[in-house]
Design a protein around this motif. Structure first.
Motif, PDB file in Angstrom:
ATOM      1  N   ASN A 103      55.535 -58.531  71.088  1.00 52.84           N
ATOM      2  CA  ASN A 103      55.386 -59.968  70.813  1.00 52.84           C
ATOM      3  C   ASN A 103      55.397 -60.800  72.093  1.00 52.84           C
ATOM      4  O   ASN A 103      54.631 -61.758  72.235  1.00 52.84           O
ATOM      5  CB  ASN A 103      56.491 -60.434  69.873  1.00 52.84           C
ATOM      6  CG  ASN A 103      56.323 -59.883  68.464  1.00 52.84           C
ATOM      7  OD1 ASN A 103      55.200 -59.669  68.006  1.00 52.84           O
ATOM      8  ND2 ASN A 103      57.435 -59.652  67.787  1.00 52.84           N
ATOM      9  N   LYS A 104      56.269 -60.421  73.028  1.00 47.58           N
ATOM     10  CA  LYS A 104      56.325 -61.136  74.304  1.00 47.58           C
ATOM     11  C   LYS A 104      55.052 -60.906  75.118  1.00 47.58           C
ATOM     12  O   LYS A 104      54.569 -61.806  75.802  1.00 47.58           O
ATOM     13  CB  LYS A 104      57.553 -60.707  75.093  1.00 47.58           C
ATOM     14  CG  LYS A 104      58.869 -61.193  74.506  1.00 47.58           C
ATOM     15  CD  LYS A 104      60.058 -60.779  75.369  1.00 47.58           C
ATOM     16  CE  LYS A 104      61.359 -61.314  74.785  1.00 47.58           C
ATOM     17  NZ  LYS A 104      62.545 -60.913  75.585  1.00 47.58           N
ATOM     18  N   ALA A 105      54.533 -59.690  75.027  1.00 49.38           N
ATOM     19  CA  ALA A 105      53.291 -59.374  75.740  1.00 49.38           C
ATOM     20  C   ALA A 105      52.131 -60.193  75.176  1.00 49.38           C
ATOM     21  O   ALA A 105      51.303 -60.726  75.924  1.00 49.38           O
ATOM     22  CB  ALA A 105      52.988 -57.882  75.632  1.00 49.38           C
ATOM     23  N   LYS A 106      52.074 -60.311  73.863  1.00 46.25           N
ATOM     24  CA  LYS A 106      51.025 -61.115  73.225  1.00 46.25           C
ATOM     25  C   LYS A 106      51.131 -62.576  73.654  1.00 46.25           C
ATOM     26  O   LYS A 106      50.130 -63.218  73.989  1.00 46.25           O
ATOM     27  CB  LYS A 106      51.143 -61.033  71.705  1.00 46.25           C
ATOM     28  CG  LYS A 106      50.572 -59.778  71.079  1.00 46.25           C
ATOM     29  CD  LYS A 106      50.616 -59.899  69.562  1.00 46.25           C
ATOM     30  CE  LYS A 106      49.957 -58.730  68.892  1.00 46.25           C
ATOM     31  NZ  LYS A 106      49.945 -58.890  67.414  1.00 46.25           N
ATOM     32  N   GLU A 107      52.344 -63.095  73.651  1.00 48.54           N
ATOM     33  CA  GLU A 107      52.559 -64.491  74.035  1.00 48.54           C
ATOM     34  C   GLU A 107      52.116 -64.731  75.468  1.00 48.54           C
ATOM     35  O   GLU A 107      51.462 -65.735  75.776  1.00 48.54           O
ATOM     36  CB  GLU A 107      54.038 -64.853  73.881  1.00 48.54           C
ATOM     37  CG  GLU A 107      54.347 -66.302  74.204  1.00 48.54           C
ATOM     38  CD  GLU A 107      55.818 -66.648  74.056  1.00 48.54           C
ATOM     39  OE1 GLU A 107      56.181 -67.807  74.348  1.00 48.54           O
ATOM     40  OE2 GLU A 107      56.615 -65.766  73.671  1.00 48.54           O
ATOM     41  N   TYR A 108      52.466 -63.807  76.360  1.00 47.33           N
ATOM     42  CA  TYR A 108      52.060 -63.917  77.769  1.00 47.33           C
ATOM     43  C   TYR A 108      50.535 -63.909  77.870  1.00 47.33           C
ATOM     44  O   TYR A 108      49.940 -64.738  78.565  1.00 47.33           O
ATOM     45  CB  TYR A 108      52.651 -62.754  78.564  1.00 47.33           C
ATOM     46  CG  TYR A 108      52.439 -62.850  80.060  1.00 47.33           C
ATOM     47  CD1 TYR A 108      51.188 -62.610  80.627  1.00 47.33           C
ATOM     48  CD2 TYR A 108      53.488 -63.191  80.912  1.00 47.33           C
ATOM     49  CE1 TYR A 108      50.987 -62.692  81.988  1.00 47.33           C
ATOM     50  CE2 TYR A 108      53.289 -63.279  82.284  1.00 47.33           C
ATOM     51  CZ  TYR A 108      52.035 -63.026  82.817  1.00 47.33           C
ATOM     52  OH  TYR A 108      51.841 -63.117  84.174  1.00 47.33           O
ATOM     53  N   PHE A 109      49.911 -62.962  77.169  1.00 44.07           N
ATOM     54  CA  PHE A 109      48.452 -62.816  77.217  1.00 44.07           C
ATOM     55  C   PHE A 109      47.771 -64.099  76.758  1.00 44.07           C
ATOM     56  O   PHE A 109      46.870 -64.610  77.439  1.00 44.07           O
ATOM     57  CB  PHE A 109      48.019 -61.645  76.330  1.00 44.07           C
ATOM     58  CG  PHE A 109      46.529 -61.435  76.280  1.00 44.07           C
ATOM     59  CD1 PHE A 109      45.881 -60.685  77.246  1.00 44.07           C
ATOM     60  CD2 PHE A 109      45.768 -61.996  75.253  1.00 44.07           C
ATOM     61  CE1 PHE A 109      44.499 -60.490  77.200  1.00 44.07           C
ATOM     62  CE2 PHE A 109      44.397 -61.812  75.200  1.00 44.07           C
ATOM     63  CZ  PHE A 109      43.766 -61.062  76.176  1.00 44.07           C
TER      64      PHE A 109
END
Length: 254
Positions: free
Chosen positions: A44-50
């Protein structure tokens, strides 16, 4: 002696080959997303960063497009008969005409269909899908987020799974930002995306902001998997609430 003669005879070819390789290496000196992105373990954090990283690049390009759109409208709604053909204004209009492949330099409606923003939700969904969330070889080797091809070897690298006899290359970009810019121009001027351009124009006529969710369903020609591609875009936008990025963009008065 034979080796010496061979080198002399082929020196030009060898030099051009060296320049070609050096050029490609220079273009891809900075690769992919920031290192910290690839170190994020939480999905989820990776998606938000992306999405946040992509949103900034998309917003930047959209603001440039808006400036072009406003410039054209200002020029063509004024007294165009008084335009000096040697003036910077006329030459800028001509540059925009050529950039977006406009047929008639004085027809405002043509510009309004092509010189317009790309809704962030659509751009973010396609970026995630085309780049494998920024982790594909296209991104790591060529800063290529949206799967662009080229037929010019000076600007591309050979795909690993290219079919026998095929002549396309993965297009190399100097930066991720350049890839975003090329993607937006592609949607705005390419005849393959006429449905996208027309649907967006109709939304404007109704005084609506371009709707990324609805416009995602015009991307039939973007991928070889056709209708399945439209369903994937719809799912990515819906599951990740990407229409919130559209709202955020429009509320910022971009």
């Amino acid at each position: 002696m034979l080796l010496f003669k061979f080198l002399i005879k082929n020196s030009k070819k060898l030099f051009l080959s060296f320049c070609f390789v050096t050029s490609i290496q220079t273009q891809i000196s900075a690769k992919g997303f920031p290192k910290e992105y690839y170190e994020i373990e939480d999905t989820n954090k990776a998606k938000e960063y992306f999405f946040e990283y992509m949103y900034k690049m998309v917003s930047y390009e959209n603001r440039l497009i808006k400036k072009e759109r406003l410039f054209v409208k200002d020029v063509l709604t004024s007294n165009i008969l008084n335009i000096d053909f040697d003036s910077p204004t006329f030459h800028k209009l001509l540059d925009i005409k050529q950039k977006y492949k406009i047929k008639n330099i004085y027809t405002l409606q043509e510009y309004e269909k092509k010189v317009d923003i790309i809704p962030p939700s659509l751009a973010l969904a396609q970026a995630a899908l085309e780049s494998g969330w920024g982790k594909s070889r296209f991104v790591s080797d060529a800063n290529n987020i949206f799967g662009h091809w080229t037929y010019d070897p000076a600007f591309g690298i050979i795909p690993k799974k290219r079919d026998f006899g095929a002549k396309h290359f993965i297009r190399v970009f100097k930066s991720l930002q350049e890839s975003v810019s090329a993607y937006m121009l592609n949607l705005n001027r390419n005849l393959a995306y006429k449905a996208f351009q027309e649907t967006r124009f109709q939304q404007r006529i109704k005084n609506e902001n371009p709707d990324g969710f609805k416009l995602s369903q015009t991307m039939l020609n973007y991928s070889g998997i056709a209708h399945e591609y439209l369903n994937l875009l719809k799912d990515i936008i819906t599951i990740n609430n990407l229409q919130n990025y559209d709202k955020r963009f429009y509320q910022s008065n971009y």
